[in-house]
Design a protein around this motif. Sequence first.
Motif, PDB file in Angstrom:
ATOM      1  N   SER A 136       0.827  -1.209   0.000  1.00 59.45           N
ATOM      2  CA  SER A 136       0.000   0.000   0.000  1.00 59.45           C
ATOM      3  C   SER A 136       0.865   1.266   0.000  1.00 59.45           C
ATOM      4  CB  SER A 136      -0.923  -0.011   1.214  1.00 59.45           C
ATOM      5  OG  SER A 136      -1.706   1.158   1.277  1.00 59.45           O
ATOM      6  N   ILE A 137       1.971   1.224   0.769  1.00 55.99           N
ATOM      7  CA  ILE A 137       2.866   2.389   0.810  1.00 55.99           C
ATOM      8  C   ILE A 137       3.498   2.639  -0.555  1.00 55.99           C
ATOM      9  CG2 ILE A 137       5.051   3.224   1.773  1.00 55.99           C
ATOM     10  CD1 ILE A 137       4.268   1.850   4.394  1.00 55.99           C
ATOM     11  N   LYS A 138       3.919   1.560  -1.228  1.00 57.99           N
ATOM     12  CA  LYS A 138       4.517   1.714  -2.560  1.00 57.99           C
ATOM     13  C   LYS A 138       3.517   2.299  -3.546  1.00 57.99           C
ATOM     14  CE  LYS A 138       7.913  -2.024  -2.095  1.00 57.99           C
ATOM     15  NZ  LYS A 138       8.350  -3.347  -2.603  1.00 57.99           N
ATOM     16  N   GLU A 139       2.274   1.820  -3.489  1.00 62.88           N
ATOM     17  CA  GLU A 139       1.247   2.355  -4.392  1.00 62.88           C
ATOM     18  C   GLU A 139       0.977   3.826  -4.103  1.00 62.88           C
ATOM     19  OE1 GLU A 139      -2.065  -0.172  -3.804  1.00 62.88           O
ATOM     20  OE2 GLU A 139      -1.224  -1.876  -4.940  1.00 62.88           O
ATOM     21  N   SER A 140       0.935   4.188  -2.831  1.00 64.24           N
ATOM     22  CA  SER A 140       0.709   5.592  -2.471  1.00 64.24           C
ATOM     23  C   SER A 140       1.857   6.469  -2.930  1.00 64.24           C
ATOM     24  CB  SER A 140       0.513   5.712  -0.950  1.00 64.24           C
ATOM     25  OG  SER A 140      -0.601   4.969  -0.512  1.00 64.24           O
ATOM     26  N   GLU A 141       3.088   5.977  -2.787  1.00 66.86           N
ATOM     27  CA  GLU A 141       4.245   6.746  -3.242  1.00 66.86           C
ATOM     28  C   GLU A 141       4.214   6.928  -4.749  1.00 66.86           C
ATOM     29  OE1 GLU A 141       7.499   4.511  -1.735  1.00 66.86           O
ATOM     30  OE2 GLU A 141       7.491   5.498   0.250  1.00 66.86           O
ATOM     31  N   ALA A 142       3.773   5.882  -5.477  1.00 66.14           N
ATOM     32  CA  ALA A 142       3.675   5.998  -6.934  1.00 66.14           C
ATOM     33  C   ALA A 142       2.627   7.027  -7.342  1.00 66.14           C
ATOM     34  CB  ALA A 142       3.347   4.630  -7.534  1.00 66.14           C
ATOM     35  N   ARG A 143       1.466   7.017  -6.662  1.00 63.95           N
ATOM     36  CA  ARG A 143       0.429   8.010  -6.974  1.00 63.95           C
ATOM     37  C   ARG A 143       0.906   9.418  -6.640  1.00 63.95           C
ATOM     38  NH1 ARG A 143      -2.985   3.982  -4.700  1.00 63.95           N
ATOM     39  NH2 ARG A 143      -3.047   5.134  -2.734  1.00 63.95           N
ATOM     40  N   LEU A 144       1.649   9.556  -5.548  1.00 63.88           N
ATOM     41  CA  LEU A 144       2.172  10.868  -5.172  1.00 63.88           C
ATOM     42  C   LEU A 144       3.162  11.377  -6.211  1.00 63.88           C
ATOM     43  CD1 LEU A 144       2.385  13.138  -3.092  1.00 63.88           C
ATOM     44  CD2 LEU A 144       4.166  11.812  -1.930  1.00 63.88           C
TER      45      LEU A 144
END
Length: 250
Positions: A136-144
């Motif tokens: 989830s953190i990786k996906e959030s960082e990618a969206r950011l």
Amino acid sequence: PCDQRSQVITFPFLPSSAPPPAPIASAHYLLPDPQATMSNKTKRMSADEKRQAILGVYHRTKEVYTEKEIIALAAKEGVNQNTIADINQDLCDDGLVDKEKIGGSNYFWSFPAKKDRLNQLAHEETLKKIEALRTSIKESEARLADAKRGREEDESGERAKKMARRLELAKSLAAAQVELDKLKQNDPQEIANLEQELKLVTSGAHRWTDNIFSCKDYLVKKRGMMKKEANKYLGITDNFDYPEDKISKK
């Protein structure tokens, strides 16, 4: 100190011809040893200590017991006998003790490896949650990163200028909206809408006025009420009339 030697007690009120009573060990009694008394008392145990004591019985013996048997064995470990059944059931609810009903009796058992297996399962579940959080953190960082793309500040400060211009336009739009709301008061379409709404409410007022006058006529003509009595019953006065008539009278 107490004299432990045997001694004979004579009783002067007995006749001299009567045989003396048999000798007794002593005329005094020894007091009980306080330390021995304290050592015989059951030590007060916390709830966790009671749980561990009951589990200890299962794990040491590695046997299957009925409820009566486990109560007897746990009582020997110093657990209050009145609480053993409830604590044993709590251990079953927590998955630390297995329970099976065979015939008319319940049988209980627990092996040392069971607690280790439960800890292993909890550890594996924790690892799964950690891995899900990492994903989830990786996906959030990618969206950011995608959201920041194209919004980087350049050396000329062009983006800052555009953001300032955007703020000015937003303020201008809010001021224009306020002015538009004021102008709507004289807008022909708004006036037409108000006139249409006025017709609707006027028609409704006429309909209810007709109904009230019909009720008044019924009370006066059919029930023999006086007009003032009918007005009071209907909650109206002598000035009650259609809206247009009231305006014209004013």
